[in-house]
Design a protein around this motif. Structure first.
Motif, PDB file in Angstrom:
ATOM      1  N   GLN A   1       0.746  -1.250  -0.072  1.00 46.48           N
ATOM      2  CA  GLN A   1       0.032   0.242   0.012  1.00 46.48           C
ATOM      3  C   GLN A   1       0.836   1.317  -0.024  1.00 46.48           C
ATOM      4  O   GLN A   1       0.232   2.309  -0.569  1.00 46.48           O
ATOM      5  N   ALA A   2       1.952   1.343   0.516  1.00 48.75           N
ATOM      6  CA  ALA A   2       2.796   2.500   0.355  1.00 48.75           C
ATOM      7  C   ALA A   2       3.267   2.910  -0.852  1.00 48.75           C
ATOM      8  O   ALA A   2       3.484   1.777  -1.696  1.00 48.75           O
ATOM      9  N   ASN A   3       3.490   3.988  -1.064  1.00 48.65           N
ATOM     10  CA  ASN A   3       4.126   4.396  -2.248  1.00 48.65           C
ATOM     11  C   ASN A   3       5.604   4.240  -2.608  1.00 48.65           C
ATOM     12  O   ASN A   3       6.012   4.268  -3.921  1.00 48.65           O
ATOM     13  N   ALA A   4       6.244   3.909  -1.669  1.00 46.30           N
ATOM     14  CA  ALA A   4       7.811   3.849  -1.669  1.00 46.30           C
ATOM     15  C   ALA A   4       8.053   2.876  -0.552  1.00 46.30           C
ATOM     16  O   ALA A   4       7.650   3.070   0.548  1.00 46.30           O
ATOM     17  N   LEU A   5       9.356   2.051  -0.704  1.00 46.20           N
ATOM     18  CA  LEU A   5       9.730   1.200   0.522  1.00 46.20           C
ATOM     19  C   LEU A   5      10.664   2.266   1.133  1.00 46.20           C
ATOM     20  O   LEU A   5      12.045   2.100   0.965  1.00 46.20           O
ATOM     21  N   GLU A   6      10.380   3.080   1.970  1.00 42.32           N
ATOM     22  CA  GLU A   6      11.152   4.121   2.510  1.00 42.32           C
ATOM     23  C   GLU A   6      11.519   3.646   3.770  1.00 42.32           C
ATOM     24  O   GLU A   6      11.320   2.629   4.435  1.00 42.32           O
ATOM     25  N   ALA A   7      12.437   4.453   4.328  1.00 44.02           N
ATOM     26  CA  ALA A   7      13.309   4.406   5.569  1.00 44.02           C
ATOM     27  C   ALA A   7      12.497   4.272   6.825  1.00 44.02           C
ATOM     28  O   ALA A   7      12.806   5.136   7.522  1.00 44.02           O
ATOM     29  N   VAL A   8      11.472   3.604   6.915  1.00 47.12           N
ATOM     30  CA  VAL A   8      10.527   3.744   7.961  1.00 47.12           C
ATOM     31  C   VAL A   8      10.998   2.785   9.186  1.00 47.12           C
ATOM     32  O   VAL A   8      11.910   1.784   8.849  1.00 47.12           O
ATOM     33  N   GLY A   9      10.643   2.719  10.319  1.00 45.96           N
ATOM     34  CA  GLY A   9      10.906   2.141  11.485  1.00 45.96           C
ATOM     35  C   GLY A   9      12.267   2.371  12.038  1.00 45.96           C
ATOM     36  O   GLY A   9      12.918   3.536  11.662  1.00 45.96           O
ATOM     37  N   ALA A  10      13.044   1.457  12.784  1.00 37.49           N
ATOM     38  CA  ALA A  10      14.471   1.522  13.319  1.00 37.49           C
ATOM     39  C   ALA A  10      14.937   0.245  13.318  1.00 37.49           C
ATOM     40  O   ALA A  10      15.231  -0.216  12.306  1.00 37.49           O
ATOM     41  N   GLY A  11      15.464  -0.031  14.496  1.00 37.52           N
ATOM     42  CA  GLY A  11      16.215  -1.224  14.449  1.00 37.52           C
ATOM     43  C   GLY A  11      15.499  -2.438  14.571  1.00 37.52           C
ATOM     44  O   GLY A  11      14.630  -2.335  14.979  1.00 37.52           O
ATOM     45  N   ILE A  12      16.140  -3.812  14.207  1.00 34.36           N
ATOM     46  CA  ILE A  12      15.617  -4.810  14.296  1.00 34.36           C
ATOM     47  C   ILE A  12      16.682  -5.918  14.484  1.00 34.36           C
ATOM     48  O   ILE A  12      17.782  -5.837  13.949  1.00 34.36           O
ATOM     49  N   GLN A  13      16.379  -6.837  15.505  1.00 34.80           N
ATOM     50  CA  GLN A  13      17.548  -7.977  15.766  1.00 34.80           C
ATOM     51  C   GLN A  13      17.163  -9.181  15.094  1.00 34.80           C
ATOM     52  O   GLN A  13      16.159  -9.574  14.981  1.00 34.80           O
ATOM     53  N   ILE A  14      18.224  -9.720  14.394  1.00 35.77           N
ATOM     54  CA  ILE A  14      18.046 -11.033  13.677  1.00 35.77           C
ATOM     55  C   ILE A  14      18.921 -12.078  14.271  1.00 35.77           C
ATOM     56  O   ILE A  14      20.036 -11.995  14.115  1.00 35.77           O
ATOM     57  N   SER A  15      18.194 -12.990  15.199  1.00 36.70           N
ATOM     58  CA  SER A  15      18.889 -13.977  15.880  1.00 36.70           C
ATOM     59  C   SER A  15      19.408 -15.025  14.905  1.00 36.70           C
ATOM     60  O   SER A  15      18.876 -15.096  13.503  1.00 36.70           O
ATOM     61  N   PRO A  16      20.048 -15.941  15.390  1.00 31.64           N
ATOM     62  CA  PRO A  16      20.482 -17.051  14.333  1.00 31.64           C
ATOM     63  C   PRO A  16      19.453 -17.747  13.685  1.00 31.64           C
ATOM     64  O   PRO A  16      19.707 -18.357  12.542  1.00 31.64           O
ATOM     65  N   ASN A  17      18.282 -17.903  14.392  1.00 34.02           N
ATOM     66  CA  ASN A  17      17.335 -18.883  13.708  1.00 34.02           C
ATOM     67  C   ASN A  17      16.877 -18.081  12.478  1.00 34.02           C
ATOM     68  O   ASN A  17      16.446 -18.314  11.420  1.00 34.02           O
ATOM     69  N   GLY A  18      16.675 -16.778  12.552  1.00 32.49           N
ATOM     70  CA  GLY A  18      16.501 -15.600  11.377  1.00 32.49           C
ATOM     71  C   GLY A  18      17.225 -15.872  10.265  1.00 32.49           C
ATOM     72  O   GLY A  18      17.146 -15.754   9.233  1.00 32.49           O
ATOM     73  N   ALA A  19      18.868 -15.591  10.822  1.00 30.41           N
ATOM     74  CA  ALA A  19      19.748 -15.596  10.023  1.00 30.41           C
ATOM     75  C   ALA A  19      19.933 -16.842   8.968  1.00 30.41           C
ATOM     76  O   ALA A  19      20.505 -16.722   8.214  1.00 30.41           O
ATOM     77  N   ALA A  20      19.509 -17.846   9.659  1.00 28.20           N
ATOM     78  CA  ALA A  20      19.616 -19.052   8.889  1.00 28.20           C
ATOM     79  C   ALA A  20      18.770 -19.091   7.490  1.00 28.20           C
ATOM     80  O   ALA A  20      19.231 -19.488   6.483  1.00 28.20           O
ATOM     81  N   VAL A  21      17.571 -18.394   7.759  1.00 33.92           N
ATOM     82  CA  VAL A  21      16.959 -18.147   6.472  1.00 33.92           C
ATOM     83  C   VAL A  21      17.360 -17.171   5.589  1.00 33.92           C
ATOM     84  O   VAL A  21      17.811 -17.484   4.372  1.00 33.92           O
ATOM     85  N   LEU A  22      18.053 -15.974   5.920  1.00 34.43           N
ATOM     86  CA  LEU A  22      18.840 -15.105   5.170  1.00 34.43           C
ATOM     87  C   LEU A  22      19.990 -15.812   4.497  1.00 34.43           C
ATOM     88  O   LEU A  22      20.215 -15.730   3.306  1.00 34.43           O
ATOM     89  N   ALA A  23      20.437 -16.723   5.265  1.00 32.64           N
ATOM     90  CA  ALA A  23      21.630 -17.647   4.474  1.00 32.64           C
ATOM     91  C   ALA A  23      21.128 -18.511   3.421  1.00 32.64           C
ATOM     92  O   ALA A  23      21.794 -18.276   2.322  1.00 32.64           O
ATOM     93  N   ALA A  24      20.037 -19.048   3.680  1.00 37.26           N
ATOM     94  CA  ALA A  24      19.331 -20.081   2.841  1.00 37.26           C
ATOM     95  C   ALA A  24      18.891 -19.362   1.500  1.00 37.26           C
ATOM     96  O   ALA A  24      18.836 -19.947   0.357  1.00 37.26           O
ATOM     97  N   LEU A  25      18.726 -18.190   1.704  1.00 39.71           N
ATOM     98  CA  LEU A  25      17.959 -17.087   0.695  1.00 39.71           C
ATOM     99  C   LEU A  25      19.401 -16.724  -0.218  1.00 39.71           C
ATOM    100  O   LEU A  25      19.172 -15.934  -1.094  1.00 39.71           O
ATOM    101  N   GLY A  26      20.594 -16.897   0.280  1.00 39.03           N
ATOM    102  CA  GLY A  26      21.621 -16.340  -0.583  1.00 39.03           C
ATOM    103  C   GLY A  26      22.215 -15.049  -0.079  1.00 39.03           C
ATOM    104  O   GLY A  26      22.788 -14.367  -1.072  1.00 39.03           O
ATOM    105  N   LEU A  27      21.868 -14.519   1.278  1.00 38.50           N
ATOM    106  CA  LEU A  27      21.959 -13.102   1.532  1.00 38.50           C
ATOM    107  C   LEU A  27      22.962 -12.883   2.323  1.00 38.50           C
ATOM    108  O   LEU A  27      22.949 -11.968   3.276  1.00 38.50           O
ATOM    109  N   GLU A  28      23.635 -13.925   2.896  1.00 36.99           N
ATOM    110  CA  GLU A  28      24.610 -13.961   4.001  1.00 36.99           C
ATOM    111  C   GLU A  28      25.856 -12.731   3.888  1.00 36.99           C
ATOM    112  O   GLU A  28      25.883 -11.984   4.569  1.00 36.99           O
TER     113      GLU A  28
END
Length: 393
Positions: A36-63
Motif C-alpha cells: 500500500q505504501a508508495n515507496a519502500l522508505e526508511a521507516v522504522g528503526a532497529g531490528i535484531q535478527i537472531s541465528p534462527n532468522g539468520a539461517a533463512v537469510l543465508a538459505a536465501l543467499g543473502l549472507e
C-alpha cells in the motif's frame, strides 16, 4: 503442485512478504507483491535478527549482504536500571551458533529483501491497497497475507466474531522507539570495539539499546507499564520529554542515553492470541498478520523469516493448496506459540518490583551466570538453534 505454473499474490512488502516472495520466485513461481505504501522508505528503526532468522537469510543467499548491512552483536549486557549494576552477560559469540546474531536498520533489511525478490523475478507493485472489503484477486492460485499487525487481508478472511478473528488486549505497556546518531555520545560509550545490546531493567520499565553501524545510529526501545491506553502502531509521534520523564528514576547511564533523543515515537503493546486457523480457501496468513508478538524476545522479524521459508517448502512439496496450508500451520503453530509465551515471561522479569524482590532475582541471575556462563543462553537453544531450512544456507 508444479511451482513453475503457480501464480502467487503476496499482500505486503515487509520482511515476511518479501522473504516469501524471494523463496517462492526462486522455486519458479510467478510472484506479485502488493504494497500500500508508495515507496519502500526508511521507516522504522532497529531490528535484531537472531541465528534462527539468520539461517533463512543465508538459505536465501543473502549472507554477504547481511554481513555488510548488519552489525554483529556479540553479547547482551543485562543491568539493573536504577543502580546501573551489571546483572548478567549473555555471551552470544561464545554460544557457538551456526549463524550470527545481528542488528539491522529495518529499512536496510527490507531493502535487501526487496532487491532479492525482484532479482528472483518477483514484481513489486507499490501504492496498491487491499482493504477488508476488497475482493481476493482471481488471477492467482494462492494469496499470502503478509500485511502486518493491522492486516486488511486477515479482516477480510476472518470477520469479527468468527474463528480466526483478531481480538487483541492492551497489556498495560507502552513502548517508545528512537534512533540517535552515535556521534551524540562520548566515544567510550560506543567505541565500536565490540557491539553489544544493553538491557536496563527497572520497576515497571526497561530500556534496550544497540548500535546500527551501517547508519551510524544507536537504536533505543524503552517500555513503561501504565494504565492509560495507547494506540497500537509504530508511527505515533511523542515528545522526548515524556520518554525522559518516564525513566527519571533510572541511573545516570540511562539518563545519558536519553538526553540526546530529539525524535521519538510511542505505541501501545497488545497481546494477540495466536489462532488455530491461519488460512481460508486459497489464502494464508504469515508473520505479524497472524501472530504478532511482544518485543521482549525480539522475534517478530525472525518468526516472519521462518514462516516465509516453511511456506515455500510446504507449497513445493504438497499435492494441493489445502494440504500445503494444513502442513504449514502444523509445522509453525506450536513453535510460534512458545515464542510468544516466552516474550510475555520476559516482560515480567524485566519489570520486576518491589526493590527487594528485584535485587534478589538479579543476584540469583548473576550467581547462575558466574557458575555456568552459558546456561542462561542454553535455555533458549530451542529458539536460536532451530534452522527451518535444514542447513541449506
Amino acid at each position: 503442485m508444479r511451482m513453475k505454473d503457480m501464480r502467487v499474490h503476496v499482500v505486503g512488502a515487509g520482511i515476511a512478504g518479501l522473504a516469501a516472495a524471494t523463496a517462492l520466485a526462486r522455486r519458479g513461481a510467478t510472484v506479485t507483491v502488493s504494497e500500500q505504501a508508495n515507496a519502500l522508505e526508511a521507516v522504522g528503526a532497529g531490528i535484531q535478527i537472531s541465528p534462527n532468522g539468520a539461517a533463512v537469510l543465508a538459505a536465501l543467499g543473502l549472507e554477504s549482504q547481511a554481513a555488510r548491512l548488519g552489525n554483529r552483536l556479540g553479547a547482551v549486557e543485562m543491568r539493573d536500571g536504577p543502580s546501573g549494576r551489571p546483572v548478567l552477560r549473555l555471551d552470544l559469540d561464545a554460544a557457538g551458533y551456526d549463524h550470527p546474531y545481528r542488528a539491522f536498520h529495518r529499512a536496510d533489511l527490507v531493502g535487501m529483501l526487496a532487491e532479492a525478490a525482484t532479482g528472483a523475478g518477483a514484481q513489486i507493485r507499490l501504492g496498491h491497497t487491499i482493504g477488508p472489503e476488497s475482493p481476493i484477486p482471481d488471477d492467482c492460485d494462492v494469496t499470502i497475507g503478509a500485511d502486518g499487525i493491522r492486516s486488511a487481508l486477515r479482516a477480510r478472511m476472518f470477520p469479527q466474531g468468527t474463528a480466526g478473528a483478531d481480538e487483541p488486549a492492551f497489556t498495560g505497556n507502552v513502548a517508545w522507539r528512537a534512533t540517535v546518531p552515535l556521534e551524540s555520545y562520548p566515544a567510550p560509550m560506543f567505541d565500536g570495539a565490540a557491539d553489544h545490546a544493553r538491557l536496563f531493567m527497572g520497576p515497571g520499565r526497561h530500556l534496550v539499546c544497540y548500535p546500527l553501524r551501517a547508519r551510524g545510529l544507536l537504536n533505543i526501545v524503552a517500555v513503561e507499564e501504565r494504565r492509560a491506553w495507547q494506540a497500537e502502531g509504530w508511527m505515533y509521534p511523542d515528545a522526548p520529554e515524556n520518554l525522559r520523564r518516564a525513566f527519571v528514576g533510572m541511573g545516570a547511564e540511562v539518563r545519558a542515553l536519553l538526553d540526546p533523543v530529539e525524535i521519538v515515537h510511542a505505541w501501545g503493546l497488545f497481546r494477540h492470541p495466536v489462532p488455530d486457523i491461519w488460512h481460508r480457501g486459497t489464502c494464508v496468513l504469515i508473520g505479524d498478520a497472524v501472530h504478532p508478538t511482544l518485543p521482549f524476545m525480539a522475534q517478530g522479524g525472525n518468526l516472519a523469516l521462518e514462516d516465509a521459508w516453511v511456506l515455500s517448502e510446504t507449497l513445493a512439496k504438497a499435492p494441493d493448496v489445502e494440504t500445503a496450508w494444513r502442513h504449514f500451520t502444523a509445522q509453525r503453530l506450536a513453535r510460534v506459540r512458545r515464542a510468544v509465551a516466552a516474550a510475555g515471561r520476559n516482560a515480567r522479569i524485566y519489570h520486576l518490583s518491589p526493590a527487594p524482590l528485584r535485587r534478589a532475582l538479579h543476584a540469583a541471575m548473576g550467581l547462575a551466570g558466574r557458575i555456568a556462563p552459558q546456561a542462561p543462553l542454553r535455555r533458549f537453544d530451542w529458539l536460536y538453534r532451530e534452522d527451518v531450512t535444514g542447513g541449506k544456507g
